[in-house]
Design a protein around this motif. Structure first.
Motif: not given
Length: 116
Positions: A27, A74, A77-78, A80-85
């Motif tokens: 992030y 929301s 989720l953002q 989490l997406e950054e963690h995955l990427r």
């Protein structure tokens, strides 16, 4: 900051857990945007306090609770997406056992989000 459940039921922050990378997090590039978003959510929560203090109609308060909850979900989720990427993808590139640890962390985080 990630929290996990301990045997005593108290949360432990990621900084306290061994093996967590203390470097740049996924992030980091959007930190200012995230802080702005969290301040907006904080304002919504303060608005809830004000509504209760002013004896606002229950349904109006519940509507605001719903909006605040959606905003937090929301944001989660953002993040989490950054963690995955970033974190999970980086671990996958490095190989080894770290990828299993990162996937397990993400899976547990998703499970916590689904319980809310």
């Amino acid at each position: 900051m990630t929290t996990t459940d301990t045997a005593g039921g108290l949360p432990v922050t990621a900084q306290e857990e061994p093996g967590h990378d203390q470097g740049v997090h996924g992030y980091h590039k959007q930190k200012d945007e995230h802080l702005k978003r969290l301040r907006r959510i904080e304002g919504q929560i303060r608005g809830l306090q004000r509504m209760v203090d002013e004896d606002t109609y229950c349904i109006d308060i519940l509507t605001q609770v719903s909006a605040s909850t959606k905003a937090l979900q929301s944001f989660a989720l953002q993040l989490l997406e950054e963690h995955l990427r970033h974190c999970v993808a980086d671990a996958a590139l490095k190989g080894g056992d770290e990828i299993d640890t990162k996937v397990e962390e993400a899976t547990k985080a998703i499970a916590r989000l689904l319980r809310t």
